[in-house]
Design a protein around this motif. Sequence first.
Motif, PDB file in Angstrom:
ATOM      1  N   GLU A 104       0.808  -1.208   0.000  1.00 26.68           N
ATOM      2  CA  GLU A 104       0.000   0.000   0.000  1.00 26.68           C
ATOM      3  C   GLU A 104       0.845   1.263   0.000  1.00 26.68           C
ATOM      4  OE1 GLU A 104      -2.639  -0.301   3.317  1.00 26.68           O
ATOM      5  OE2 GLU A 104      -3.711  -2.050   2.514  1.00 26.68           O
ATOM      6  N   GLY A 105       2.141   1.130  -0.224  1.00 20.48           N
ATOM      7  CA  GLY A 105       3.019   2.286  -0.213  1.00 20.48           C
ATOM      8  C   GLY A 105       2.993   3.048  -1.519  1.00 20.48           C
ATOM      9  N   PRO A 106       3.811   4.106  -1.624  1.00 16.56           N
ATOM     10  CA  PRO A 106       3.854   4.916  -2.843  1.00 16.56           C
ATOM     11  C   PRO A 106       4.559   4.193  -3.990  1.00 16.56           C
ATOM     12  CG  PRO A 106       5.513   5.661  -1.292  1.00 16.56           C
ATOM     13  CD  PRO A 106       4.700   4.626  -0.569  1.00 16.56           C
ATOM     14  N   MET A 107       4.292   4.674  -5.200  1.00 20.63           N
ATOM     15  CA  MET A 107       4.974   4.147  -6.379  1.00 20.63           C
ATOM     16  C   MET A 107       6.467   4.451  -6.305  1.00 20.63           C
ATOM     17  SD  MET A 107       2.497   5.537  -9.404  1.00 20.63           S
ATOM     18  CE  MET A 107       0.729   5.306  -9.385  1.00 20.63           C
ATOM     19  N   THR A 108       7.233   3.682  -7.047  1.00 21.30           N
ATOM     20  CA  THR A 108       8.643   3.975  -7.283  1.00 21.30           C
ATOM     21  C   THR A 108       8.773   4.504  -8.700  1.00 21.30           C
ATOM     22  OG1 THR A 108       9.391   2.235  -5.775  1.00 21.30           O
ATOM     23  CG2 THR A 108      10.970   3.007  -7.423  1.00 21.30           C
ATOM     24  N   VAL A 109       9.500   5.612  -8.869  1.00 18.78           N
ATOM     25  CA  VAL A 109       9.702   6.192 -10.197  1.00 18.78           C
ATOM     26  C   VAL A 109      11.202   6.288 -10.458  1.00 18.78           C
ATOM     27  CG1 VAL A 109       9.240   8.112 -11.737  1.00 18.78           C
ATOM     28  CG2 VAL A 109       7.575   7.516  -9.970  1.00 18.78           C
ATOM     29  N   ILE A 110      11.630   5.719 -11.573  1.00 15.25           N
ATOM     30  CA  ILE A 110      13.044   5.680 -11.946  1.00 15.25           C
ATOM     31  C   ILE A 110      13.177   6.255 -13.347  1.00 15.25           C
ATOM     32  CG2 ILE A 110      15.066   4.193 -12.300  1.00 15.25           C
ATOM     33  CD1 ILE A 110      13.406   2.050 -10.674  1.00 15.25           C
ATOM     34  N   ILE A 111      14.109   7.160 -13.524  1.00 15.07           N
ATOM     35  CA  ILE A 111      14.377   7.725 -14.850  1.00 15.07           C
ATOM     36  C   ILE A 111      15.870   7.643 -15.109  1.00 15.07           C
ATOM     37  CG2 ILE A 111      14.204   9.768 -16.327  1.00 15.07           C
ATOM     38  CD1 ILE A 111      11.867  10.684 -14.551  1.00 15.07           C
ATOM     39  N   VAL A 112      16.236   7.083 -16.240  1.00 21.02           N
ATOM     40  CA  VAL A 112      17.643   6.962 -16.633  1.00 21.02           C
ATOM     41  C   VAL A 112      17.776   7.491 -18.054  1.00 21.02           C
ATOM     42  CG1 VAL A 112      19.610   5.427 -16.959  1.00 21.02           C
ATOM     43  CG2 VAL A 112      17.917   4.917 -15.181  1.00 21.02           C
ATOM     44  N   THR A 113      18.754   8.360 -18.275  1.00 21.04           N
ATOM     45  CA  THR A 113      19.017   8.897 -19.608  1.00 21.04           C
ATOM     46  C   THR A 113      20.458   8.619 -19.985  1.00 21.04           C
ATOM     47  OG1 THR A 113      17.383  10.661 -19.353  1.00 21.04           O
ATOM     48  CG2 THR A 113      19.085  10.985 -21.031  1.00 21.04           C
ATOM     49  N   GLU A 114      20.669   8.155 -21.202  1.00 23.19           N
ATOM     50  CA  GLU A 114      22.019   7.835 -21.647  1.00 23.19           C
ATOM     51  C   GLU A 114      22.175   8.130 -23.131  1.00 23.19           C
ATOM     52  OE1 GLU A 114      22.881   3.684 -21.344  1.00 23.19           O
ATOM     53  OE2 GLU A 114      21.279   3.077 -22.699  1.00 23.19           O
ATOM     54  N   PRO A 115      23.417   8.406 -23.569  1.00 26.89           N
ATOM     55  CA  PRO A 115      23.682   8.501 -25.010  1.00 26.89           C
ATOM     56  C   PRO A 115      23.433   7.146 -25.671  1.00 26.89           C
ATOM     57  CG  PRO A 115      25.512   9.360 -23.709  1.00 26.89           C
ATOM     58  CD  PRO A 115      24.626   8.624 -22.765  1.00 26.89           C
ATOM     59  N   ALA A 116      23.140   7.171 -26.951  1.00 32.46           N
ATOM     60  CA  ALA A 116      22.894   5.919 -27.671  1.00 32.46           C
ATOM     61  C   ALA A 116      23.354   6.067 -29.110  1.00 32.46           C
ATOM     62  CB  ALA A 116      21.409   5.563 -27.626  1.00 32.46           C
ATOM     63  N   GLU A 117      23.602   4.936 -29.729  1.00 34.47           N
ATOM     64  CA  GLU A 117      23.900   4.915 -31.155  1.00 34.47           C
ATOM     65  C   GLU A 117      22.599   4.737 -31.928  1.00 34.47           C
ATOM     66  OE1 GLU A 117      26.791   2.083 -32.333  1.00 34.47           O
ATOM     67  OE2 GLU A 117      28.324   2.790 -30.935  1.00 34.47           O
ATOM     68  N   ARG A 118      22.475   5.474 -33.000  1.00 28.27           N
ATOM     69  CA  ARG A 118      21.282   5.302 -33.830  1.00 28.27           C
ATOM     70  C   ARG A 118      21.308   3.924 -34.481  1.00 28.27           C
ATOM     71  NH1 ARG A 118      18.363   9.888 -34.811  1.00 28.27           N
ATOM     72  NH2 ARG A 118      19.343  11.884 -34.288  1.00 28.27           N
ATOM     73  N   PRO A 119      20.186   3.211 -34.466  1.00 26.01           N
ATOM     74  CA  PRO A 119      20.128   1.933 -35.181  1.00 26.01           C
ATOM     75  C   PRO A 119      20.388   2.137 -36.665  1.00 26.01           C
ATOM     76  CG  PRO A 119      18.257   2.175 -33.693  1.00 26.01           C
ATOM     77  CD  PRO A 119      18.939   3.514 -33.748  1.00 26.01           C
ATOM     78  N   GLY A 120      20.850   1.109 -37.329  1.00 23.37           N
ATOM     79  CA  GLY A 120      21.103   1.195 -38.757  1.00 23.37           C
ATOM     80  C   GLY A 120      19.827   1.410 -39.548  1.00 23.37           C
ATOM     81  N   ASP A 121      19.980   1.837 -40.783  1.00 23.22           N
ATOM     82  CA  ASP A 121      18.822   2.058 -41.642  1.00 23.22           C
ATOM     83  C   ASP A 121      18.141   0.762 -42.058  1.00 23.22           C
ATOM     84  OD1 ASP A 121      19.238   4.802 -41.584  1.00 23.22           O
ATOM     85  OD2 ASP A 121      20.505   4.781 -43.377  1.00 23.22           O
ATOM     86  N   VAL A 122      18.889  -0.342 -41.972  1.00 27.53           N
ATOM     87  CA  VAL A 122      18.377  -1.643 -42.403  1.00 27.53           C
ATOM     88  C   VAL A 122      18.658  -2.664 -41.310  1.00 27.53           C
ATOM     89  CG1 VAL A 122      18.545  -3.469 -44.132  1.00 27.53           C
ATOM     90  CG2 VAL A 122      18.757  -1.079 -44.829  1.00 27.53           C
ATOM     91  N   ALA A 123      17.707  -3.561 -41.071  1.00 23.94           N
ATOM     92  CA  ALA A 123      17.877  -4.609 -40.056  1.00 23.94           C
ATOM     93  C   ALA A 123      17.306  -5.915 -40.574  1.00 23.94           C
ATOM     94  CB  ALA A 123      17.202  -4.193 -38.754  1.00 23.94           C
TER      95      ALA A 123
END
Length: 277
Positions: A104-123
Motif C-alpha cells: 500500500e506504499g507509494p509508487m517507485t519512479v526511476i528515470i535513466v538517460t544515456e547517449p545511444a547509437e542510432r540503429p542502422g537504416d536496415v535490419a
Amino acid sequence: MKAWVNGQVLDSPRDLALNVLDHGIVVGDGVFETVAVSQGQPFALTRHLDRLVRSAEGLGIGRPDIDAIRAGVGATIDGQNLPFGKVRITVTSGEGPLGSPRGEGPMTVIIVTEPAERPGDVAEIVTVPWVRNERGALAGLKTTSYAENALMIEYARSRGASEAVMANTRGDLCEGTGSNIMYALGGQLVTPTLESGCLAGVTRALALEWLSDELEVVERDAPLEVLQDADEVILLGTTRDVQAIARVDDREVPAPGPLTRRAQEIWAREAAKYVDP
C-alpha cells in the motif's frame, strides 16, 4: 548516463537506490516508456507520458505524477551531450510482499538517460514460435513484465537478427518485442490493428498520421505468413523510427524498397518539424 529515483538525481547511475521488496523487482509489477532524445530534446514526450498513464492505470497501480516525471527527465538530460540518446522511465507499484498481492506504499519512479547509437537504416528479423496473447490481462499495456520478450530477442540474436516478430493466439501478425511492424503489399502499407494485441506504439501512431497524407496506409490483420509474401517490410519504433527490413527468417526482402524509402523521407521531414504539444 544519469539516473533519477523518486525525486533525487543519483551521484552515479549504479548507486544502490531501490528497496529489495520493490514489487517491480519481486514480480515485475510496473510500467515503462523509452523516449528518444535528439539534440538534447526528448521526442514526443507528451505522447509517451500519456501512454505511461494509460499503462499504469490499466495495470491498476494508479496515476503517476507526470509533473515530477517531466522534472526528472529534464534533470537527467541536463549536462549531457546528447546528439542522440534515450530516456527510460519506469514506474512500479512500490514496496510489496514476496508474492503477487501489492503493498500500500507509494509508487517507485526511476528515470535513466544515456547517449545511444542510432540503429542502422536496415535490419533483419526472425519470427518466433511463441505468441502474444491479445486477450491477456496485460494486452496493450507497456509493462515491465518483459521476460518473454527477453527470451524472444535472444532467440532472434542467436539467429543473426536484431528483432523478433510474433503472431497472436489467432495466428495473425502482431508485433516485435520492442517495435510495431508494417509491410508493403499490392502498393499499400499495412500494419496490424490494435485488436491484434500489439502495443499502441507512439511511432506507429505518428507514422499512420504522417504517411497517410501521401501514401495508401491501412490497418488490417493477416496471418503471420503474410511476411513471406510482402514486397517490403518495415519496423516502427522509438529509436528505430522507420527502419527497412532486409531479411525475414530465411527470406531476403528488398531494403529499402520504394515505399519504405518514401516513408522514411516523410518521417524525417515531419519529425524534424514536430513540436511536442
